[in-house]
Design a protein around this motif. Structure first.
Motif, PDB file in Angstrom:
ATOM      1  N   PRO A 431      37.797  51.862  48.913  1.00 13.07           N
ATOM      2  CA  PRO A 431      36.505  51.181  48.770  1.00 13.07           C
ATOM      3  C   PRO A 431      35.941  51.312  47.355  1.00 13.07           C
ATOM      4  N   GLY A 432      35.058  50.385  47.032  1.00  8.41           N
ATOM      5  CA  GLY A 432      34.389  50.413  45.743  1.00  8.41           C
ATOM      6  C   GLY A 432      34.934  49.433  44.726  1.00  8.41           C
ATOM      7  N   PHE A 433      36.086  48.828  45.020  1.00 11.21           N
ATOM      8  CA  PHE A 433      36.652  47.879  44.060  1.00 11.21           C
ATOM      9  C   PHE A 433      35.733  46.673  43.878  1.00 11.21           C
ATOM     10  N   ASP A 434      35.065  46.265  44.932  1.00 10.79           N
ATOM     11  CA  ASP A 434      34.145  45.131  44.838  1.00 10.79           C
ATOM     12  C   ASP A 434      33.017  45.421  43.857  1.00 10.79           C
ATOM     13  N   ILE A 435      32.480  46.641  43.921  1.00  9.60           N
ATOM     14  CA  ILE A 435      31.371  47.014  43.033  1.00  9.60           C
ATOM     15  C   ILE A 435      31.848  47.100  41.581  1.00  9.60           C
ATOM     16  N   ILE A 436      33.024  47.716  41.387  1.00  9.90           N
ATOM     17  CA  ILE A 436      33.593  47.843  40.042  1.00  9.90           C
ATOM     18  C   ILE A 436      33.836  46.460  39.433  1.00  9.90           C
ATOM     19  N   ALA A 437      34.483  45.579  40.212  1.00 13.85           N
ATOM     20  CA  ALA A 437      34.826  44.248  39.697  1.00 13.85           C
ATOM     21  C   ALA A 437      33.577  43.446  39.352  1.00 13.85           C
ATOM     22  N   GLN A 438      32.580  43.496  40.217  1.00 10.92           N
ATOM     23  CA  GLN A 438      31.342  42.748  39.958  1.00 10.92           C
ATOM     24  C   GLN A 438      30.598  43.296  38.748  1.00 10.92           C
ATOM     25  N   SER A 439      30.620  44.631  38.601  1.00  7.45           N
ATOM     26  CA  SER A 439      29.956  45.250  37.458  1.00  7.45           C
ATOM     27  C   SER A 439      30.642  44.869  36.146  1.00  7.45           C
ATOM     28  N   LEU A 440      31.974  44.936  36.116  1.00 10.07           N
ATOM     29  CA  LEU A 440      32.715  44.565  34.911  1.00 10.07           C
ATOM     30  C   LEU A 440      32.531  43.089  34.582  1.00 10.07           C
ATOM     31  N   ASN A 441      32.468  42.273  35.605  1.00 10.20           N
ATOM     32  CA  ASN A 441      32.318  40.835  35.389  1.00 10.20           C
ATOM     33  C   ASN A 441      30.965  40.512  34.755  1.00 10.20           C
ATOM     34  N   GLU A 442      29.944  41.309  35.081  1.00 10.69           N
ATOM     35  CA  GLU A 442      28.616  41.098  34.509  1.00 10.69           C
ATOM     36  C   GLU A 442      28.533  41.630  33.074  1.00 10.69           C
ATOM     37  N   LYS A 443      29.124  42.819  32.853  1.00 14.16           N
ATOM     38  CA  LYS A 443      28.994  43.459  31.540  1.00 14.16           C
ATOM     39  C   LYS A 443      30.000  42.942  30.520  1.00 14.16           C
ATOM     40  N   PHE A 444      31.227  42.685  30.962  1.00 12.75           N
ATOM     41  CA  PHE A 444      32.294  42.278  30.042  1.00 12.75           C
ATOM     42  C   PHE A 444      33.021  41.036  30.581  1.00 12.75           C
ATOM     43  N   PRO A 445      32.341  39.918  30.669  1.00 13.22           N
ATOM     44  CA  PRO A 445      32.940  38.729  31.303  1.00 13.22           C
ATOM     45  C   PRO A 445      34.167  38.178  30.584  1.00 13.22           C
ATOM     46  N   GLN A 446      34.302  38.459  29.282  1.00 15.98           N
ATOM     47  CA  GLN A 446      35.415  37.899  28.517  1.00 15.98           C
ATOM     48  C   GLN A 446      36.532  38.911  28.265  1.00 15.98           C
ATOM     49  N   GLU A 447      36.301  40.173  28.588  1.00 14.28           N
ATOM     50  CA  GLU A 447      37.285  41.219  28.318  1.00 14.28           C
ATOM     51  C   GLU A 447      38.458  41.131  29.295  1.00 14.28           C
ATOM     52  N   SER A 448      39.650  41.412  28.779  1.00 11.71           N
ATOM     53  CA  SER A 448      40.826  41.490  29.652  1.00 11.71           C
ATOM     54  C   SER A 448      40.817  42.837  30.365  1.00 11.71           C
ATOM     55  N   VAL A 449      41.054  42.786  31.654  1.00  7.25           N
ATOM     56  CA  VAL A 449      41.002  43.997  32.481  1.00  7.25           C
ATOM     57  C   VAL A 449      42.366  44.222  33.127  1.00  7.25           C
ATOM     58  N   ALA A 450      42.894  45.434  32.936  1.00  9.73           N
ATOM     59  CA  ALA A 450      44.140  45.813  33.613  1.00  9.73           C
ATOM     60  C   ALA A 450      43.792  46.654  34.828  1.00  9.73           C
ATOM     61  N   ILE A 459      43.646  39.265  45.518  1.00  9.86           N
ATOM     62  CA  ILE A 459      42.879  38.456  46.467  1.00  9.86           C
ATOM     63  C   ILE A 459      41.499  39.062  46.689  1.00  9.86           C
ATOM     64  N   LEU A 460      41.394  40.392  46.548  1.00  4.64           N
ATOM     65  CA  LEU A 460      40.084  41.040  46.623  1.00  4.64           C
ATOM     66  C   LEU A 460      39.230  40.652  45.417  1.00  4.64           C
ATOM     67  N   ALA A 461      39.871  40.595  44.244  1.00  3.80           N
ATOM     68  CA  ALA A 461      39.146  40.158  43.048  1.00  3.80           C
ATOM     69  C   ALA A 461      38.670  38.720  43.208  1.00  3.80           C
ATOM     70  N   ALA A 462      39.541  37.864  43.709  1.00  4.66           N
ATOM     71  CA  ALA A 462      39.187  36.456  43.895  1.00  4.66           C
ATOM     72  C   ALA A 462      38.011  36.304  44.849  1.00  4.66           C
ATOM     73  N   TRP A 463      38.007  37.084  45.935  1.00  3.45           N
ATOM     74  CA  TRP A 463      36.943  36.977  46.938  1.00  3.45           C
ATOM     75  C   TRP A 463      35.626  37.552  46.426  1.00  3.45           C
ATOM     76  N   TYR A 464      35.655  38.775  45.908  1.00  2.00           N
ATOM     77  CA  TYR A 464      34.406  39.437  45.536  1.00  2.00           C
ATOM     78  C   TYR A 464      33.802  38.885  44.254  1.00  2.00           C
ATOM     79  N   LEU A 465      34.614  38.308  43.388  1.00  2.38           N
ATOM     80  CA  LEU A 465      34.073  37.667  42.187  1.00  2.38           C
ATOM     81  C   LEU A 465      33.753  36.194  42.437  1.00  2.38           C
ATOM     82  N   LYS A 466      34.104  35.725  43.646  1.00  2.00           N
ATOM     83  CA  LYS A 466      33.872  34.322  44.016  1.00  2.00           C
ATOM     84  C   LYS A 466      34.387  33.387  42.916  1.00  2.00           C
ATOM     85  N   ILE A 467      35.644  33.627  42.534  1.00  2.00           N
ATOM     86  CA  ILE A 467      36.273  32.816  41.493  1.00  2.00           C
ATOM     87  C   ILE A 467      36.334  31.363  41.950  1.00  2.00           C
TER      88      ILE A 467
END
Length: 526
Positions: A431-450, A459-467
């Motif tokens: 658990p917590g990947f949704d919070i991490i992904a959403q936080s990074l997307n807000e703070k660093f929207p253009q940064e490459s994330v590994a 698929i979790l990233a796609a769902w929680y970031l609503k790509i």
């Protein structure tokens, strides 16, 4: 009137237990839930799935080939409800609540009294496996509701011809929907055909022809359409597993040359495995204390049933089997006895064949593929309850109190474990990947994330970031399929999914990984 009020209260209790905090408990969607959710969202928005297939009947997903029932249900819900975890799990909640009603209806049709039918509904409302599965987006749970609804209409049909034809049509339609929601209802069809024929057979062919012919047609349709699923699922059966094939070679060495042909052939080997898996499905270790091998199927260190209902179910199974034996020996059975025989054969036969999809797989016993088994076992526990009270005679009231108290205590302990302890025991979901992904997307929207994770995290990233569909279709990169055909995600928008930290490229300044020591996601910046 009193019975209706009691039944309504039982249904309300079951609904509350299934819907309370489902958006937070479990705290994150698992990979299969996320796949259902995001594909449902894509269908609602574009009519295409994650592979850009237009309105498919089979969803390739990770390469596990999901059936369309739950996904299209979600796509319909997303047209007027928000795309949230709550809505994703809602169909399973409603199906699980519907199973309580169906338990009562089945008990009544099996000639159990109002009191015993209410007990059956109560057992269903509080049984661990049905609470657990109703709180997550399980295709199997939704399919079970459709299957049992359709089977109810086919087996216990109306006497009036017009109503009978209507119910047959609706019943077959529901079983078709069940077969398009999860694969086990379709696998049950070869067993249901003779069962429905046995129930409906009269001198008039029209009384059984439509349901039997209809079930045969559904089976053929599934056989034609679901070839990709059958091919992928064959990789998890005991007939094709590489480890078991090696064990078979060792098994043959135990026999002399003369006995190898008889006892050392692969069919005897497979039958032995099936029998072992069948017995394991009844073991207290699996049903009461530990559950199966998959952490998503039950609470940690807790099985699928309570001790009391498990023991009553075993007693009920023996009682019904003994009743069948006694009724078959009667030379001139009354009409009432013939109906009773049909009902009890239905229970025992269904109990046995309900395990068929699970016992032939390498990870047996398997709860998801055995939900029909647990439904029938719950009904049988009522027969065990009745028999136990009857056996007690003058002490029946005392025994009734003991059983009621035992079930109440077990239920309270399970509720405490689920709603108090379980929130801190969800490491299996990471658990917590949704919070991490959403936080990074807000703070660093253009940064490459590994992201160091398994191949399903995309698929979790796609769902929680609503790509958006456009972004997803243009940026998604897949890995090559593995040996059983599963295809993982490697890239989606600015997220790169890797197997090890060393796989991170220099341009990827953000690294996300699961810390096994602290059981939480960590973020490192370079």
């Amino acid at each position: 009137m009193k019975n209706k009020i009691v039944l309504s209260l039982i249904i309300l209790l079951g609904f509350i237990l299934r819907i309370y905090h489902i958006h937070q408990l479990p705290s994150i969607l698992n990979r299969d839930e996320a796949a259902l959710a995001y594909n449902g969202l894509l269908i609602a928005q574009t009519g295409k799935d994650e592979w850009q297939q237009t309105l498919p009947l089979v969803f390739k997903s990770f390469g596990d080939y999901k059936l369309p029932g739950y996904i299209y249900t979600l796509s319909a819900l997303f047209s007027f409800l928000p795309a949230t975890d709550f809505v994703v799990r809602l169909p399973s909640v409603l199906a699980g609540t519907g199973l309580i009603i169906l338990t009562y209806l089945y008990a009544k049709k099996l000639k159990l009294s109002d009191q015993w039918s209410l007990f059956a509904a109560m057992f269903m409302a509080v049984t661990p496996i049905f609470i657990f599965y109703s709180r997550m987006a399980w295709e199997a749970n939704l399919a079970l509701f459709f299957l049992l609804s359709g089977l109810y209409l086919l087996l216990f049909n109306e006497k009036k011809k017009k109503n009978k034809q209507r119910n047959d049509f609706i019943g077959l339609a529901l079983i078709l929907v069940a077969s398009f929601t999860y694969n086990t209802p379709w696998l049950y069809l070869p067993f249901l055909l003779p069962l429905v024929y046995f129930f409906r057979k009269t001198k008039k062919k029209q009384d059984w022809q439509m349901p039997v012919f209809g079930l045969a047609v559904i089976f053929v349709i599934g056989f034609v359409l679901f070839q990709a699923i059958a091919q992928q699922k064959s990789g998890i059966t005991i007939f094709t597993d590489e480890t078991l094939l090696l064990q078979y070679g060792q098994y043959r060495q135990n026999f002399s040359p003369g006995l190898k042909l008889i006892f050392g052939n692969r069919y005897i080997f497979w039958l032995t495995l099936i029998f072992k898996n069948f017995l394991a499905s009844f073991s207290p270790s699996y049903l009461i204390f530990k559950g199966g091998n998959h952490p998503w199927h039950n609470l940690p260190h807790h099985g699928h049933l309570y001790i009391s209902t498990y023991l009553l179910g075993l007693v009920g199974s023996c009682v019904v089997a003994k009743n069948i034996d006694s009724l078959l020996k009667k030379k001139k059975a009354t009409k009432k006895q013939k109906i009773k025989l049909k009902h009890q054969i239905f229970l025992i036969c269904t109990l046995i064949f309900s395990l068929a999809p699970a016992v032939v797989t390498v990870d047996a016993p398997h709860a998801t593929r055995s939900l029909l088994f647990f439904f029938i076992f719950t009904l049988l526990s009522i027969y065990g309850f009745k028999f136990t009270l009857k056996l007690a005679k003058k002490q029946s009231k005392t025994l009734l109190t003991i059983i009621f108290v035992a079930v109440s205590i077990e239920t309270a302990l399970y509720f405490n474990q689920y709603f108090v302890e379980y929130p801190q025991q969800q490491q299996a979901y990471k658990p917590g990947f949704d919070i991490i992904a959403q936080s990074l997307n807000e703070k660093f929207p253009q940064e490459s994330v590994a992201v160091v994770a398994d191949g399903y995290q995309y698929i979790l990233a796609a769902w929680y970031l609503k790509i958006s569909p456009e972004e997803y279709f243009t940026t998604n990169v897949r890995q090559n399929p593995d040996k059983i055909g599963l295809s993982y995600g490697e890239q989606v928008i600015n997220y790169h999914f890797i197997a090890d930290k060393s796989d991170r490229s220099e341009k990827e300044r953000i690294l996300v990984f699961w810390d096994e020591n602290n059981n939480q996601w960590q973020v490192e910046r370079y």
